[in-house]
Design an enzyme around this catalytic site. Structure first.
Site, PDB file in Angstrom:
ATOM      1  N   ARG A 169     -17.599  29.482 -33.343  1.00 14.11           N
ATOM      2  CA  ARG A 169     -16.362  29.087 -32.662  1.00 14.11           C
ATOM      3  C   ARG A 169     -16.253  29.811 -31.329  1.00 14.11           C
ATOM      4  O   ARG A 169     -16.056  31.030 -31.291  1.00 14.11           O
ATOM      5  CB  ARG A 169     -15.142  29.386 -33.539  1.00 14.11           C
ATOM      6  CG  ARG A 169     -13.831  28.977 -32.877  1.00 14.11           C
ATOM      7  CD  ARG A 169     -12.660  28.878 -33.837  1.00 14.11           C
ATOM      8  NE  ARG A 169     -12.214  30.144 -34.380  1.00 14.11           N
ATOM      9  CZ  ARG A 169     -11.061  30.313 -35.036  1.00 14.11           C
ATOM     10  NH1 ARG A 169     -10.255  29.273 -35.232  1.00 14.11           N
ATOM     11  NH2 ARG A 169     -10.721  31.497 -35.512  1.00 14.11           N
ATOM     12  N   ASP A 453      -5.329  37.357 -37.594  1.00 16.65           N
ATOM     13  CA  ASP A 453      -6.021  37.199 -36.325  1.00 16.65           C
ATOM     14  C   ASP A 453      -5.000  36.846 -35.248  1.00 16.65           C
ATOM     15  O   ASP A 453      -3.799  36.960 -35.467  1.00 16.65           O
ATOM     16  CB  ASP A 453      -7.167  36.188 -36.430  1.00 16.65           C
ATOM     17  CG  ASP A 453      -6.695  34.748 -36.639  1.00 16.65           C
ATOM     18  OD1 ASP A 453      -5.475  34.479 -36.550  1.00 16.65           O
ATOM     19  OD2 ASP A 453      -7.559  33.881 -36.893  1.00 16.65           O
TER      20      ASP A 453
END
Length: 539
Positions: A169, A453
């Site tokens: 990603r 996150d």
């Protein structure tokens, strides 16, 4: 006269790193420079278009499926390309940053896929950007090991057939990489992450029987998916690998993308692998886009917004139906629990919740789901094994029973829950703790037994902002105000100082994190992304 040679990328304001010359080769930097020249102007136009669309939502307080792409949705004949063997069974995926220990643990975890993250689970320090690339290449070359300096424990890769397939990603379109510039202009972080990884590893992965596979974050429209598709076409030609080798899974983690799922798959159809349902960023996007839409768009505490909320059910069921109609994988959301080594009862309760969540996803038709910790892999695996058996996926479940109207996706007021004072305190506490770690270069952080996150910090600060601007009254009678947020933040900061001690507190970035959280939570002008002002402070 011959044309002048094109400018080359400059490495700016960056301390040299061990073995960086293996990543930042002249050929790799020339490729990234060409990506920048070819595609950054379109990226800039699409970022401007986001602002225009947001202004339109502010004016109308609504969204709808796009009339101009109705023919794409109505045409039942098109499908995405068949999944390659390495991505056909995705029943459990583990996520995490690309530091050396995580790289080994994730690949060894027993999950089918590892989302190797340069985005929300990684603070984009130069060290994380460059050495993360090196760690992935070392893993593919089987020259990676790690010994924990504190415990002395050693980590090494299992046999090749036991390792997870990597889906990498890159950063979202909004972020720059200030350390790589062309003619004084920073290259988008997305192009740096994608470009370095693709250039070094595309052929290497093909030789391993896999391929360059990507998760695409923060996508807001099918036009942004079209840009990625054009990048893939260009990149495959550039290095001389067959068209269609790249596969991309798009995170549907913005409210605008939820209205364009079919169009996103259509734009990427030769390279599409599936769509994923990402919860915190999705809620953050709802607040961001409908922040001036009045009381009916005010979200309750983030932990009260489960995937069973009516508007979240509409989103996830539409995602499964859309994917399977077009032959793509539907990947479910994150189980973020971090098991406790000391409290078996905490684990028991949490594992039951994880199991219920994964059972629901498997029964709804998802083909796989995410976990944040290796201990959760067997739980998620069991949920999907029960439904899938020997089948690699359940794309044959078309979910034709699902019918979602445009208003269903933004029916926030169907949720019977309200913001609470404890919710405010939790948002402040988690926000400070996460931002402090991020400013020290950590993107994946265990806070209160959950792996958090950047999406966590985004929803936390967005909720504080929304509740203050909507003049929410909590159950204890207190009004959500800037002064109350400052009071709670001061109390949380004092509690952290007490908890960790003066020396550790002073060595950290706690005051800085406190100040930044209040800045993005209290400014009248809502910052599009917390990570933009935070990146200016990341050293």
């Amino acid at each position: 006269m011959s044309a002048p040679a094109p400018s080359t990328l400059a490495i700016v304001d960056a301390e040299p790193l061990p073995r960086q010359e293996e990543v930042l080769t002249d050929a790799a930097l020339a490729f990234v420079a060409e990506l920048h020249r070819q595609f950054t102007p379109r990226r800039n136009e699409l970022l401007a278009r986001r602002g225009e669309r947001r202004a339109e939502i502010a004016r109308t307080s609504t969204l709808d499926f796009l009339p101009e792409t109705a023919a794409v949705r109505a045409d039942d004949s098109w499908k995405v390309a068949p999944a390659p063997a390495a991505l056909n069974d995705r029943r459990v995926e583990i996520t995490g940053p690309t530091d050396r220990k995580m790289t080994i643990n994730a690949l060894n975890s027993g999950a089918k896929v590892w989302l190797a993250d340069f985005e929300d689970a990684s603070a984009p320090t130069w060290e994380n950007v460059v050495l993360g690339q090196l760690n992935l290449t070392d893993a593919y070359e089987r020259r990676i090991d790690f010994t924990d300096p504190r415990s002395g424990k050693s980590y090494a890769l299992k046999s090749a057939d036991e390792l997870a397939t990597v889906v990498m990603r890159p950063r979202g379109w909004h972020l720059e990489e200030r350390h790589l510039q062309l003619d004084g202009v920073s290259v988008p972080g997305a192009l740096v992450d994608f470009g370095l990884y693709f250039f070094h590893n595309a052929q290497r992965l093909i030789d391993l029987g896999k391929g360059p596979y990507f998760y695409l974050p923060k996508t807001e429209s099918h036009l942004e998916a079209r840009l990625w598709n054009d990048i893939f076409v260009f990149a495959q030609d550039y290095v001389g690998i067959p068209q269609g080798t790249v596969r991309a899974t798009v995170l549907i983690e913005t409210i605008t993308a939820a209205y364009e799922m079919e169009e996103i798959l259509y734009e990427l159809r030769d390279h599409a692998a599936g769509l994923n349902a990402g919860r915190w960023d999705y809620l953050f996007s709802i607040v961001k886009n409908f922040r001036d839409g009045g009381a009916k768009f005010v979200l309750p505490d983030r932990n009260a917004v489960t995937m069973t909320a009516p508007f979240m059910r509409a989103y996830t069921e539409l995602l499964v139906r859309t994917c399977h109609k077009r032959g793509a994988h539907a990947i479910g959301g994150m189980a973020a629990f971090i098991p406790s080594r000391r409290d078996a009862e905490v684990n028991k309760v949490a594992f039951e919740k994880v199991k219920a969540d994964k059972d629901r996803e498997a029964n709804d038709g998802f083909d796989g789901s995410w976990v944040a910790h290796p201990d959760l892999v067997p739980i998620a695996l069991a949920s999907f094994d029960t439904v899938l058996g020997e089948k690699p996926n359940q794309k044959d479940r078309l979910r034709e029973d699902v019918s979602v109207a445009p208003g269903d996706l933004i029916a926030i007021d169907t949720l019977d829950a309200s913001p609470t004072y404890d919710g405010l305190r939790n948002a402040v506490a988690v926000g400070i703790r996460y931002i402090e770690a991020w400013l020290r270069g950590l993107g994946a952080v265990a806070i209160f037994n959950l792996m958090e996150d950047a999406a966590t910090a985004e929803i936390s600060r967005s909720q504080i902002w929304q509740w203050i601007n909507a003049d929410v009254v909590f159950e204890n009678g207190e009004h959500a105000t800037a002064d109350l947020a400052r009071k709670v933040a001061a109390e949380e900061l004092a509690a952290i100082r007490e908890e960790i001690g003066e020396e550790t507190f002073t060595a950290g970035k706690w005051q800085q994190a406190h100040d930044l959280l209040l800045q993005v939570s209290l400014d009248q002008d809502y910052a599009d992304f917390l990570t933009l002002p935070a990146y200016e402070q990341l050293r």
